[in-house]
Design a protein around this motif. Structure first.
Motif, PDB file in Angstrom:
ATOM      1  N   GLY A  53       0.828  -1.205   0.000  1.00 42.35           N
ATOM      2  CA  GLY A  53       0.000   0.000   0.000  1.00 42.35           C
ATOM      3  C   GLY A  53       0.859   1.251   0.000  1.00 42.35           C
ATOM      4  O   GLY A  53       2.053   1.209  -0.332  1.00 42.35           O
ATOM      5  N   ILE A  54       0.258   2.323   0.391  1.00 45.28           N
ATOM      6  CA  ILE A  54       0.977   3.608   0.414  1.00 45.28           C
ATOM      7  C   ILE A  54       1.567   3.814   1.800  1.00 45.28           C
ATOM      8  O   ILE A  54       0.862   3.726   2.811  1.00 45.28           O
ATOM      9  N   LYS A  55       2.856   4.075   1.824  1.00 44.83           N
ATOM     10  CA  LYS A  55       3.547   4.352   3.088  1.00 44.83           C
ATOM     11  C   LYS A  55       3.946   5.817   3.110  1.00 44.83           C
ATOM     12  O   LYS A  55       4.452   6.343   2.115  1.00 44.83           O
ATOM     13  N   LYS A  56       3.729   6.440   4.237  1.00 41.50           N
ATOM     14  CA  LYS A  56       4.146   7.836   4.396  1.00 41.50           C
ATOM     15  C   LYS A  56       5.541   7.845   4.998  1.00 41.50           C
ATOM     16  O   LYS A  56       5.834   7.111   5.942  1.00 41.50           O
ATOM     17  N   LYS A  57       6.373   8.670   4.416  1.00 38.93           N
ATOM     18  CA  LYS A  57       7.773   8.737   4.842  1.00 38.93           C
ATOM     19  C   LYS A  57       8.073  10.152   5.336  1.00 38.93           C
ATOM     20  O   LYS A  57       7.697  11.137   4.700  1.00 38.93           O
ATOM     21  N   LYS A  58       8.768  10.232   6.460  1.00 38.09           N
ATOM     22  CA  LYS A  58       9.144  11.506   7.058  1.00 38.09           C
ATOM     23  C   LYS A  58      10.666  11.632   6.985  1.00 38.09           C
ATOM     24  O   LYS A  58      11.385  10.743   7.445  1.00 38.09           O
TER      25      LYS A  58
END
Length: 151
Positions: free
Chosen positions: A91-96
Motif C-alpha cells: 500500500g501507500i507508506k508515508k515517509k518523514k
C-alpha cells in the motif's frame, strides 16, 4: 458639510487597509496612487495625521521583522521536515525525512556588515594628519638618513 478625503482614510477599516498595503510591500508612491492622491499630499498626511503614519509604520514593521527572521534563519542554517508517500505492494507508506539547510555565508556576511559595521564593513575610515605638500615636515634629517641606510 462634506468630509475631507483624508478623514475617510483615518477610519479604522481604511487604516487597516493602509497597514495591509504597507505590509504587502507597496511603496508610499504606490499607496498614494491607490488612494487617489499625489505623493506630496501623501507625505503631508503622514506628517499631519499620526494615525495615518502609524498604520503605515506598523505594516512595514511586520514585514521587516519577518525578513530579518528569515535572513537570520538562513545565515545560521536550519532543519525542516519533508513528508512524502511511497507506493509499494503493501500500500501507500508515508515517509518523514528531516532535511538540513546549511548556513549561508552570503547571509552571514550581509547580517554582520549591517549589524556590526564597526567590525565587518569593507570600507575603513582612516584619519591622516600632516602636510600633504611636505610629507617630511617634522622629520629630522638624521631620521631620514637612518631610514635610507636601513633599506
Amino acid at each position: 458639510m462634506a468630509k475631507g478625503k483624508y478623514q475617510q482614510w483615518l477610519e479604522p477599516d481604511n487604516l487597516l487597509l493602509l497597514q495591509a498595503w504597507a505590509r504587502d510591500g507597496f511603496t508610499d508612491e504606490q499607496i498614494a496612487t491607490k488612494i487617489g492622491i499625489s505623493k506630496q499630499t501623501f507625505y503631508d498626511w503622514k506628517k499631519k495625521y499620526p494615525d495615518f503614519s502609524d498604520s503605515l509604520k506598523k505594516g512595514k514593521e511586520i514585514v521587516d521583522i519577518q525578513v530579518e527572521n528569515a535572513l537570520l534563519k538562513r545565515a545560521l542554517g536550519y532543519e525542516y521536515v519533508e513528508y512524502s508517500e511511497e507506493c509499494s505492494e503493501d500500500g501507500i507508506k508515508k515517509k518523514k525525512t528531516v532535511k538540513h539547510v546549511i548556513p549561508d555565508t552570503t547571509a552571514q556576511i550581509f547580517w554582520l556588515k549591517n549589524r556590526r559595521p564597526d567590525l565587518w564593513r569593507d570600507k575603513r575610515d582612516l584619519e591622516m594628519s600632516g602636510n600633504i605638500n611636505n610629507p617630511f615636515e617634522g622629520v629630522s634629517t638624521d631620521d631620514i638618513k637612518k631610514l635610507i641606510q636601513n633599506e
